[in-house]
Design an enzyme around this catalytic site. Structure first.
Site, PDB file in Angstrom:
ATOM      1  N   LYS A 137       0.844  -1.209   0.000  1.00  0.00           N
ATOM      2  CA  LYS A 137       0.000   0.000   0.000  1.00  0.00           C
ATOM      3  C   LYS A 137       0.875   1.254   0.000  1.00  0.00           C
ATOM      4  O   LYS A 137       0.585   2.220  -0.716  1.00  0.00           O
ATOM      5  CB  LYS A 137      -0.951  -0.020   1.209  1.00  0.00           C
ATOM      6  CG  LYS A 137      -2.040  -1.071   1.065  1.00  0.00           C
ATOM      7  CD  LYS A 137      -2.865  -1.296   2.329  1.00  0.00           C
ATOM      8  CE  LYS A 137      -3.826  -2.466   2.119  1.00  0.00           C
ATOM      9  NZ  LYS A 137      -4.655  -2.782   3.291  1.00  0.00           N
TER      10      LYS A 137
ATOM     11  N   GLN B  81      -4.914  -1.709   9.564  1.00  0.00           N
ATOM     12  CA  GLN B  81      -4.738  -3.014   8.928  1.00  0.00           C
ATOM     13  C   GLN B  81      -5.283  -4.120   9.829  1.00  0.00           C
ATOM     14  O   GLN B  81      -5.008  -4.153  11.031  1.00  0.00           O
ATOM     15  CB  GLN B  81      -3.245  -3.250   8.619  1.00  0.00           C
ATOM     16  CG  GLN B  81      -2.961  -4.491   7.799  1.00  0.00           C
ATOM     17  CD  GLN B  81      -3.527  -4.439   6.378  1.00  0.00           C
ATOM     18  OE1 GLN B  81      -3.685  -3.363   5.795  1.00  0.00           O
ATOM     19  NE2 GLN B  81      -3.833  -5.589   5.818  1.00  0.00           N
TER      20      GLN B  81
ATOM     21  N   ASP C 198     -11.116   2.401   3.578  1.00  0.00           N
ATOM     22  CA  ASP C 198     -11.347   0.960   3.446  1.00  0.00           C
ATOM     23  C   ASP C 198     -12.827   0.658   3.185  1.00  0.00           C
ATOM     24  O   ASP C 198     -13.172  -0.451   2.775  1.00  0.00           O
ATOM     25  CB  ASP C 198     -10.951   0.235   4.743  1.00  0.00           C
ATOM     26  CG  ASP C 198      -9.608  -0.477   4.634  1.00  0.00           C
ATOM     27  OD1 ASP C 198      -9.212  -0.833   3.502  1.00  0.00           O
ATOM     28  OD2 ASP C 198      -8.970  -0.684   5.690  1.00  0.00           O
TER      29      ASP C 198
HETATM   30  N1  GUN Z   1      -6.583  -7.089   5.893  1.00  0.00           N
HETATM   31  C1  GUN Z   1      -6.796  -7.791   4.773  1.00  0.00           C
HETATM   32  N2  GUN Z   1      -7.365  -7.013   3.832  1.00  0.00           N
HETATM   33  C2  GUN Z   1      -7.508  -5.798   4.369  1.00  0.00           C
HETATM   34  C3  GUN Z   1      -8.034  -4.570   3.887  1.00  0.00           C
HETATM   35  O1  GUN Z   1      -8.509  -4.441   2.759  1.00  0.00           O
HETATM   36  N3  GUN Z   1      -8.007  -3.533   4.752  1.00  0.00           N
HETATM   37  C4  GUN Z   1      -7.531  -3.650   6.004  1.00  0.00           C
HETATM   38  N4  GUN Z   1      -7.558  -2.573   6.781  1.00  0.00           N
HETATM   39  N5  GUN Z   1      -7.039  -4.779   6.496  1.00  0.00           N
HETATM   40  C5  GUN Z   1      -7.038  -5.838   5.683  1.00  0.00           C
END
Ligand code: GUN
Length: 292
Positions: free
Chosen positions: A52, A96, A119
């Site tokens: 990211k 996350q 998200d």
């Molecule tokens: N863990 C796995 N996929 C994601 C996601 O899209 N966002 C977040 N915040 N955590 C994750």
């Protein structure tokens, strides 16, 4: 059969975002700013967050990574969330997942200001999505919709079967596919582990979205000739020939299903690369200002 190239599509979208950021900067605005909270040292989470941060660089965004040890208390984490909610320099942020067991993830998600929830996990965004209002759409469903659109796949009036009912993929993608819009306007059936006649239902799909998390669950007998198959599965299976020690397996038995399809996404290189790209799209939107 046409292979849907998520990697190339994601690269093209990131270039489009970077061009928009250059225009923002030229107009005297600052670049969009994404912050990420990472708790602990989970291998998968480390990889995702690093990807990211890299995608932010590719798009010309500012990014901030806030790391905490897994013994952070819920109160401390909630205080960090509130600090980011209040920070005018941060347009959007993510926490996350998964979080350590002593922390209530839902409580943390609901503490995020929904106008910074890139998200799209906050109940306000989920609710707005389900009634077709502007919102942050979560990454995987948005990535799937973008692939259908960019490959000009007909969805209106088609039978879309969603395999899996998770909050982050199955439910929102079903909502989007039934929305009166393109892509969407489909007749949607959601199947899950308790569904009877699952094979027959899948075999009647014009568009099959497999998000059940079981490697190679979808076999050729479950797919109609000429269908579009979107494989959301990313299960890690051990593979000694890989440097990482594992490879990703989709929910679809690709070799036998692909010849029957009009379109199919591979794993890896299909939906996966689109998810981070969707987060970038949401961050750009947040950077431009959210007025809902
Ligand atoms: N863990 C796995 N996929 C994601 C996601 O899209 N966002 C977040 N915040 N955590 C994750």
């Amino acid at each position: 059969m046409e292979l849907i190239d998520g990697k190339a599509t994601a690269a093209a979208i990131k270039q489009e975002i970077a061009a928009e950021v250059r225009q923002m900067l030229a107009a005297g605005k600052r670049a969009p700013h994404l912050a990420a909270i990472l708790v602990g040292h989970d291998g998968g989470s480390e990889t995702y967050v690093a990807a990211k941060v890299k995608a932010c660089e590719e798009c010309g965004f500012t990014s901030t990574l806030l790391r905490f040890e897994s013994d952070i208390t819920q109160e401390q984490l909630l205080a960090e969330v509130e600090r980011l909610n209040q920070d005018p320099e941060v347009d959007g942020f993510i926490v996350q997942l998964p979080l350590p067991k002593h922390i209530d993830s839902q409580r943390v998600i609901e503490a995020i200001d929904y106008r910074k929830d890139v998200d799209g996990f906050h109940p306000v965004n989920v609710g707005r999505l389900s009634i077709g209002l502007p919102c942050f759409v979560s990454a995987t469903p948005m990535g799937i919709m973008d692939l259908l659109e960019r490959y000009h796949i007909e969805t209106k009036g088609k039978h879309c079967v969603v395999l899996g009912r998770s909050n982050i993929v199955g439910k929102p993608v079903a909502s989007l596919m039934m929305q009166k819009a393109y892509p969407g306007n489909a007749t949607v059936t959601v199947c899950h582990s308790a569904s009877e006649n699952l094979k027959q239902i899948c075999a009647s799909a014009d568009i099959l979205i497999a998000a059940i998390g079981q490697p190679e669950f979808v076999t050729a007998d479950m797919v109609k000739e000429g269908a579009t198959v979107i494989d959301v599965g990313t299960t890690r299976v051990p593979d000694a020939t890989k440097k990482s020690g594992f490879k990703l397996k989709g929910d679809v038995k690709f070799d036998e299903v692909a010849p029957k399809c009009a379109f199919i996404t591979p794993v890896p290189g299909g939906v996966g690369p689109m998810t981070i790209c969707s987060l970038m799209k949401n961050t750009l939107k947040a950077g431009k200002g959210v007025n809902w």
